[in-house]
Design an enzyme around this catalytic site. Structure first.
Site, PDB file in Angstrom:
ATOM      1  N   GLU A 335       3.381 -14.841  -5.522  1.00 36.47           N
ATOM      2  CA  GLU A 335       3.136 -15.705  -4.293  1.00 36.47           C
ATOM      3  C   GLU A 335       1.797 -16.341  -4.258  1.00 36.47           C
ATOM      4  O   GLU A 335       0.834 -15.592  -4.385  1.00 36.47           O
ATOM      5  CB  GLU A 335       3.590 -14.852  -2.944  1.00 36.47           C
ATOM      6  CG  GLU A 335       4.770 -14.530  -2.523  1.00 36.47           C
ATOM      7  CD  GLU A 335       4.931 -14.195  -1.074  1.00 36.47           C
ATOM      8  OE1 GLU A 335       5.905 -14.351  -0.615  1.00 36.47           O
ATOM      9  OE2 GLU A 335       3.893 -13.813  -0.677  1.00 36.47           O
ATOM     10  N   CYS A 336       1.692 -17.833  -4.419  1.00 28.68           N
ATOM     11  CA  CYS A 336       0.801 -18.494  -4.135  1.00 28.68           C
ATOM     12  C   CYS A 336      -0.602 -18.099  -5.318  1.00 28.68           C
ATOM     13  O   CYS A 336      -0.071 -18.510  -6.583  1.00 28.68           O
ATOM     14  CB  CYS A 336       0.007 -18.597  -2.691  1.00 28.68           C
ATOM     15  SG  CYS A 336      -1.041 -19.950  -2.322  1.00 28.68           S
ATOM     16  N   GLY A 337      -1.341 -17.449  -4.903  1.00 26.04           N
ATOM     17  CA  GLY A 337      -2.415 -17.037  -6.107  1.00 26.04           C
ATOM     18  C   GLY A 337      -1.779 -16.311  -7.174  1.00 26.04           C
ATOM     19  O   GLY A 337      -2.183 -16.358  -8.077  1.00 26.04           O
TER      20      GLY A 337
END
Length: 449
Positions: A335-337
Site C-alpha cells: 500500500e502506497c509506500g
C-alpha cells in the site's frame, strides 16, 4: 458490557487544520491521566500518525472513526471499542469541524458527523493569532451552524499577551460560551511535521518528556474541571463481537507484516479485524535487511516513509531477495509506500534513483512533489490480498509521489473519488504480487446495508 462502563466523551475540533488540535489533545490526555483518569482516544478521518501519539499519551489502543469510509455497523463497533472501560474519551477531529465531501447527511466524512452521531460536545480550538473580538464571531458561527453539534467550550490557542487574553475572554463570554483554556504562543509545544503531517512517534526524541511538559501546560492554562464537566455520555455505540464485523478480509492465515519507520501506516481497526478473523501477524523489518518469514502464507507492505530510507532499502539485498522468493508462491501486497518499494525504481527528493524490489514494473519519484489526496472507492479488477475480483472497497490516497513509468503490469482496480467521480485505473498486479497508492479502510457496505 453494560453501558455504564462507557466513557464520557468530547471532541477537540477547530475551524481548520493547523490550529493546534493535536497538541491540545495530547495535553488534555496527559493532564487527565496525571489525575488518575483512564483516558481513551480516537481520531476522525483517515490518519495514521496522530493515533500513534494518542496511544503513547493514553497508554491505550486508539482507533479511527470515519463516517464516509466505514459502514455504520463498523463505525458503531469502533466507537464502542474506543469508549469502553474508560473515564474519558477524547476524539480529535481531522481538518475543520464541518469540512466534508458531498453525500448523505451523516456520511460525509466530516468530524461533525461523528460528534452528532455519538453526542460528543465540541471543545473548539481557535487560533487567535492576529485577531481578538473576531474570534467570538467565529465561535458564534460554529455554535449555531449545525443544531445537532453542540460546542461545549472554547480553547484559545497562540495567545500573544495578557491583554490579548483579556480581550479574547471578554469577547467569547459575550457570545455565551465558556473559555476553557488559553494557550500562549510557544513553538516548543508543537510536534515536528513533515510533508505527510507530523513526524512518526518512533522519530520523536523524548515522547514521555514531551507529554509530561504538555500535562504541565494544560494544568497551568486550561480549566480542566470545566472541560471534564463539559464531557457527555457517549451515545449509540454497539457492543457486538469483533469477529462479526471484519473491515478487510485477512490476506492470509499467517501474515508477514513489514514494520519499521519506513513501513508504519496500518490502521489499528484493520489489524484487530485480521486478528479477530483468526490471522496471526508476524512482523519483520526491511530496514534491518530482514526477509519476510518463510513460515507465513502472505506478506503485506504498509505505507510509510520509504522515500526517506530509499538508500538503505536499495542495499537491503537479503530483504529484496527474500521478498522475491516469497512472491514466487505466495501473495504479496503493498500500500502506497509499500507499492513504491515493490516497483523498479524510487527517486528520492534529491533526485537520486534507487533500485527497489522490481516485483512490479512501475517507477516512482519524490523529486517533483505533487499532492494526491482524497477519499477513494475501488472495485477490484483482479483478485488480490485486498479481496476477490469485483469486491468494492473504501479508503483514501495521500502522497506526494509521481509515477515516472507505469510499466506493463495489469491494473488492479477501478477508482473513483469520494463523490463517485471516476478516476480511472489504479494499482498493478503481476502474478502473486499487487499494490496500489490506495489505502484500504473497509469493504464497502452493500446498498441498503
Amino acid at each position: 458490557m453494560a453501558a455504564k462502563s462507557l466513557a464520557r466523551g468530547l471532541m477537540v475540533a477547530a475551524p481548520r487544520s493547523g490550529s493546534g488540535k493535536t497538541t491540545i489533545t495530547l495535553a488534555l490526555i496527559a493532564a487527565f491521566r496525571r489525575r488518575g483518569l483512564v483516558v481513551r482516544s480516537a481520531k476522525t478521518g483517515p490518519d495514521y500518525i496522530d493515533p500513534a501519539f494518542h496511544s503513547a499519551a493514553t497508554g491505550q489502543p486508539t482507533c479511527n472513526l470515519d463516517s464516509w469510509a466505514m459502514p455504520e455497523p463498523l463505525l458503531d463497533q469502533l466507537a464502542y471499542w474506543a469508549a469502553r472501560e474508560g473515564d474519558l474519551l477524547v476524539v480529535e477531529a481531522a481538518m475543520g469541524l464541518f469540512d466534508r465531501i458531498e453525500g448523505p447527511v451523516g456520511r460525509r466524512g466530516a468530524p461533525a458527523d461523528i460528534a452528532a452521531r455519538y453526542g460528543l460536545p465540541v471543545l473548539l480550538v481557535l487560533d487567535v493569532t492576529g485577531q481578538a473580538h473576531s474570534a467570538a464571531a467565529i465561535a458564534r458561527g460554529f455554535a449555531a451552524h449545525q443544531p445537532d453539534v453542540r460546542v461545549g467550550g472554547i480553547i484559545a490557542n497562540r495567545v500573544g499577551s495578557e491583554r490579548h487574553l483579556r480581550m479574547i475572554r471578554s469577547a467569547i463570554e459575550d457570545v455565551g460560551l465558556p473559555l476553557l483554556g488559553a494557550l500562549p504562543r510557544d513553538a516548543a509545544l508543537t510536534v515536528p511535521e513533515r510533508h505527510l503531517g507530523l513526524v512518526q512517534i518512533e522519530e520523536h526524541g523524548d515522547v514521555s518528556g514531551y507529554l509530561d511538559t504538555l500535562a504541565g501546560v494544560a494544568e497551568k492554562h486550561f480549566d480542566l474541571d470545566g472541560i471534564l464537566a463539559a464531557a457527555s455520555a457517549v451515545t449509540r455505540p454497539q457492543a457486538v463481537p469483533a469477529s462479526s464485523i471484519i473491515p478487510l478480509p485477512p490476506p492470509g492465515q499467517r501474515v508477514a507484516l513489514a514494520r519499521d519507520t519506513a513501513f508504519s501506516f496500518l490502521y489499528a481497526h484493520v489489524v484487530e479485524g485480521w486478528r479477530a478473523a483468526g490471522a496471526e501477524l508476524v512482523p519483520f523489518s526491511p530496514l534491518a535487511n530482514e526477509p519476510p518469514p518463510d513460515d507465513c502464507d502472505a506478506c503485506w507492505l504498509p505505507g510509510g516513509y520509504p522515500e526517506l530510507h530509499a538508500g538503505r532499502l536499495a542495499t537491503a539485498e537479503r530483504f529484496k531477495a527474500g521478498l522475491r522468493r516469497f512472491a514466487e508462491t505466495r501473495p504479496v501486497h503493498g500500500e502506497c509506500g509499500g507499492y513504491m518499494v515493490l516497483g523498479e525504481v524510487l527517486v528520492d527528493a534529491d533526485g537520486t534513483a534507487h533500485p527497489m524490489v522490481g516485483l512490479l514494473g512501475h517507477s516512482t519519484s519524490y523529486a517533483k512533489r505533487k499532492l494526491h489526496l482524497g477519499y477513494r472507492s475501488a472495485r477490484l479488477l483482479k483478485p488480490s490480498p485486498l479481496g476477490p475480483q469485483g469486491a468494492s472497497l473504501r479508503g483514501h490516497e495521500f502522497h506526494y509521489a509521481s509515477v515516472l513509468s507505469a510499466g506493463t503490469d495489469e491494473p488492479l482496480a477501478e477508482l473513483a473519488d469520494g463523490e463517485g467521480r471516476p478516476l480511472g485505473l489504479g494499482g498493478h498486479r503481476r502474478g502473486h504480487v499487487s499494490g496500489t497508492f490506495f489505502h484500504a479502510i473497509a469493504v464497502e457496505a452493500e446498498a441498503g446495508a
